[in-house]
Write a protein that holds these residues in place. Sequence first.
Motif, mmCIF file in Angstrom:
data_model
loop_
_atom_site.group_PDB
_atom_site.id
_atom_site.type_symbol
_atom_site.label_atom_id
_atom_site.label_comp_id
_atom_site.label_asym_id
_atom_site.label_seq_id
_atom_site.Cartn_x
_atom_site.Cartn_y
_atom_site.Cartn_z
ATOM 1 N N MET A 38 23.814 37.412 38.933
ATOM 2 C CA MET A 38 25.258 36.823 38.760
ATOM 3 C C MET A 38 26.297 37.679 39.022
ATOM 4 O O MET A 38 27.523 37.473 38.544
ATOM 5 N N TYR A 39 26.080 38.865 39.885
ATOM 6 C CA TYR A 39 27.197 39.772 40.302
ATOM 7 C C TYR A 39 28.415 38.952 40.926
ATOM 8 O O TYR A 39 29.628 39.279 40.754
ATOM 9 N N ASP A 40 27.922 38.199 41.773
ATOM 10 C CA ASP A 40 29.158 37.281 42.208
ATOM 11 C C ASP A 40 30.138 36.625 41.209
ATOM 12 O O ASP A 40 31.299 36.636 41.324
ATOM 13 N N VAL A 41 29.261 36.043 40.104
ATOM 14 C CA VAL A 41 30.044 35.311 39.027
ATOM 15 C C VAL A 41 31.217 36.460 38.429
ATOM 16 O O VAL A 41 32.149 36.547 37.742
ATOM 17 N N VAL A 42 30.442 37.669 38.250
ATOM 18 C CA VAL A 42 31.354 38.789 37.584
ATOM 19 C C VAL A 42 32.565 38.954 38.328
ATOM 20 O O VAL A 42 33.571 39.044 37.827
ATOM 21 N N THR A 43 32.212 39.135 39.639
ATOM 22 C CA THR A 43 33.464 39.637 40.385
ATOM 23 C C THR A 43 34.476 38.470 40.382
ATOM 24 O O THR A 43 35.564 38.762 40.600
ATOM 25 N N THR A 44 33.932 37.307 40.582
ATOM 26 C CA THR A 44 34.944 35.972 40.507
ATOM 27 C C THR A 44 35.683 36.211 39.066
ATOM 28 O O THR A 44 37.144 35.843 39.388
ATOM 29 N N ARG B 270 30.710 27.966 42.921
ATOM 30 C CA ARG B 270 30.034 29.317 42.848
ATOM 31 C C ARG B 270 29.788 29.723 44.337
ATOM 32 O O ARG B 270 30.100 30.781 44.658
ATOM 33 N N GLN B 271 29.327 28.909 45.225
ATOM 34 C CA GLN B 271 29.346 29.215 46.650
ATOM 35 C C GLN B 271 30.794 29.422 47.223
ATOM 36 O O GLN B 271 30.764 30.587 47.821
ATOM 37 N N LEU B 272 31.655 28.676 46.777
ATOM 38 C CA LEU B 272 33.063 28.796 47.386
ATOM 39 C C LEU B 272 33.601 30.082 46.842
ATOM 40 O O LEU B 272 34.402 30.720 47.601
ATOM 41 N N ARG C 295 34.914 32.736 49.514
ATOM 42 C CA ARG C 295 36.546 32.742 49.620
ATOM 43 C C ARG C 295 37.292 33.348 48.511
ATOM 44 O O ARG C 295 38.294 33.736 48.708
ATOM 45 N N GLY C 296 36.569 33.637 47.460
ATOM 46 C CA GLY C 296 37.390 34.240 46.242
ATOM 47 C C GLY C 296 37.832 33.003 45.477
ATOM 48 O O GLY C 296 38.002 31.863 45.912
#
Length: 200
Positions: free
Chosen positions: A107-113, A26-28, A32-33
């Motif tokens: 978890m916005y980062d998870v959505v965009t991933t 999740r961090q990466l 980095r995408g």
Amino acid sequence: MNVKVGPTHRQRQTAATRSQIAAAARQLFAERGYVATTIAAISERADIPVQTVYSALGSKANILQEVTRLAIEPLAVTKTWVQAAAGTPEEGLRISAGLQRHQYEQMYDVVTTHLEGARVDADIARITAGILTNRERGVGAYLESIAAHLRPRMDAARALDIYLTLVLPEVYRSLVLERGWTPTQYETWLGNQLVHQLLR
């Protein structure tokens, strides 16, 4: 007498390993995408051998699926929709706005991933489509339950179209991440919009 048996030591170790891999991934993914993140990089960040990463989760798509499961679990989505259904239609829509706020906040980062991964990975595209379909089904069922309270000449299908548009991640990104709104301001705005756009 039934005796409840908890997870074994091995099962706890396996769960801890999966969680450690997911946290590193999740961090990466955020840094980095999805595309640029490799299994080797996840292995290094998690301090877990590559072969163990593969044996624990199997693929980058499966790792993202585990990241998503762990991110969604604390949100108690089903419980929140039960609470929404128990209140008035206005209360229910405001509760759903709060749920959406917390989902993006946590978890916005998870959505965009997911959105990035779905463009390049057929497995992620399938998983993402399944998540969106389940969400649409759940929201649609709730809107069907309050159909009598919707605006004149609006059915549950049209209400669902409006709901899904208002909760797009691009709206959250624009208002909160780019325009500087607080998550609370976003939640209040979203609740007001849902009530105004959907109810009599």
